[in-house]
Scaffold this motif. Structure first.
Motif, short mmCIF file in Angstrom:
data_model
loop_
_atom_site.label_atom_id
_atom_site.label_comp_id
_atom_site.label_asym_id
_atom_site.label_seq_id
_atom_site.Cartn_x
_atom_site.Cartn_y
_atom_site.Cartn_z
N LYS A 67 -17.23 71.91 4.29
CA LYS A 67 -17.30 73.20 3.70
C LYS A 67 -18.30 72.79 2.42
CE LYS A 67 -13.95 75.84 4.41
NZ LYS A 67 -12.69 76.48 4.18
N GLY A 68 -19.02 73.75 2.08
CA GLY A 68 -19.99 73.60 0.95
C GLY A 68 -21.24 72.62 1.26
N ARG A 69 -21.38 71.98 2.44
CA ARG A 69 -22.41 70.96 2.63
C ARG A 69 -23.06 71.63 3.83
NH1 ARG A 69 -21.61 65.84 4.26
NH2 ARG A 69 -19.38 66.47 5.13
N PHE A 70 -22.28 71.94 5.05
CA PHE A 70 -23.00 72.37 6.22
C PHE A 70 -22.96 73.99 6.29
CE2 PHE A 70 -21.39 68.66 8.98
CZ PHE A 70 -22.23 68.03 8.13
N THR A 71 -24.12 74.54 6.97
CA THR A 71 -24.10 75.82 7.19
C THR A 71 -24.45 76.41 8.59
OG1 THR A 71 -24.74 76.15 4.84
CG2 THR A 71 -25.43 77.98 6.31
N ILE A 72 -23.79 77.36 9.08
CA ILE A 72 -24.11 77.66 10.45
C ILE A 72 -24.73 79.15 10.53
CG2 ILE A 72 -23.44 78.53 12.61
CD1 ILE A 72 -21.07 76.44 12.44
N SER A 73 -25.92 79.08 11.26
CA SER A 73 -26.72 80.49 11.20
C SER A 73 -27.23 80.87 12.70
CB SER A 73 -27.75 80.47 10.15
OG SER A 73 -28.68 79.49 10.52
N ARG A 74 -27.63 81.89 12.81
CA ARG A 74 -28.14 82.43 14.12
C ARG A 74 -29.48 82.84 13.95
NH1 ARG A 74 -24.98 86.12 17.45
NH2 ARG A 74 -25.48 87.73 16.29
N ASP A 75 -30.29 82.70 15.00
CA ASP A 75 -31.61 83.37 15.30
C ASP A 75 -31.44 84.21 16.59
OD1 ASP A 75 -33.93 84.13 15.88
OD2 ASP A 75 -35.03 82.48 15.04
N GLY A 76 -31.30 85.53 16.29
CA GLY A 76 -31.18 86.52 17.38
C GLY A 76 -32.39 86.72 18.39
N ALA A 77 -33.65 86.15 17.66
CA ALA A 77 -34.93 86.63 18.30
C ALA A 77 -34.96 85.34 19.35
CB ALA A 77 -36.03 86.35 17.32
N GLN A 78 -34.68 84.16 19.10
CA GLN A 78 -34.55 82.91 19.97
C GLN A 78 -33.34 82.33 20.54
OE1 GLN A 78 -37.79 79.86 18.62
NE2 GLN A 78 -37.44 80.93 16.63
N ASN A 79 -32.17 83.21 20.43
CA ASN A 79 -31.13 82.91 21.03
C ASN A 79 -30.71 81.37 20.28
OD1 ASN A 79 -30.77 85.31 22.06
ND2 ASN A 79 -31.96 84.65 23.82
N LEU A 80 -30.82 81.07 19.20
CA LEU A 80 -30.60 79.78 18.67
C LEU A 80 -29.58 80.12 17.53
CD1 LEU A 80 -34.10 78.16 18.35
CD2 LEU A 80 -32.58 77.58 19.97
N VAL A 81 -28.63 79.01 17.82
CA VAL A 81 -27.69 78.75 16.64
C VAL A 81 -28.09 77.34 15.79
CG1 VAL A 81 -25.14 78.46 16.10
CG2 VAL A 81 -25.94 79.90 17.82
N TYR A 82 -27.98 77.32 14.47
CA TYR A 82 -28.35 76.14 13.81
C TYR A 82 -27.09 75.71 12.93
CZ TYR A 82 -33.20 78.08 14.52
OH TYR A 82 -34.17 78.42 14.81
N LEU A 83 -26.90 74.30 12.66
CA LEU A 83 -26.19 73.69 11.75
C LEU A 83 -26.99 72.90 10.74
CD1 LEU A 83 -23.25 73.06 11.27
CD2 LEU A 83 -23.46 70.86 12.69
N GLN A 84 -27.10 73.51 9.69
CA GLN A 84 -27.74 72.79 8.63
C GLN A 84 -26.62 71.94 8.02
OE1 GLN A 84 -31.16 73.08 7.62
NE2 GLN A 84 -30.49 71.22 6.22
#
Length: 127
Positions: A67-84
């Motif tokens: 928590k505070g270091r990792f971020t999850i996000s989604r890109d609906g146009a490409q059907n991708l989920v990211y883990l930064q």
């Protein structure tokens, strides 16, 4: 349901890395998606998840260790989920997996609740 994780590699401590998980359009829109990780000789641990609903949009939750270091996000146009992943430490070294839960709109935190898994991508953080 197919999930494919990518983006792993070798990074120095303090560095950053972004993982991607490609999902089918149906999986992307209908299921909670999560990241887990497994270090050698250890159990597979929850890292974080993203859920969404028509009412509230995207929501994320994370393990305390990231928590505070990792971020999850989604890109609906490409059907991708990211883990930064930022501020990486050697303790973050593991194989990272993306997973899809049974439904969207709910967080799931245990490995057994996730029905579908990607093949894993290795992250190694050097000191």
């Amino acid at each position: 349901v197919q999930l494919q994780a990518s983006g792993g590699g070798l990074v120095q401590a303090g560095g950053s890395l972004r993982l991607s998980c490609a999902a089918s359009a149906r999986t992307f829109s209908s299921r909670t998606l999560a990241w887990f990780r497994q270090a050698p000789g250890k159990e597979r641990d929850f890292v974080g998840a993203i859920k969404w609903s028509g009412w509230s949009g995207d929501s994320t939750d994370y393990a305390d260790t990231v928590k505070g270091r990792f971020t999850i996000s989604r890109d609906g146009a490409q059907n991708l989920v990211y883990l930064q992943m930022n501020s990486l430490t050697p303790e973050d070294t593991a194989t990272y997996y993306c997973a899809a839960g049974p439904y969207r709109g709910t967080f799931y935190y245990t490995e057994s609740e996730y029905l579908y898994w990607g093949q894993g991508t290795q992250v190694t953080v050097s000191s």
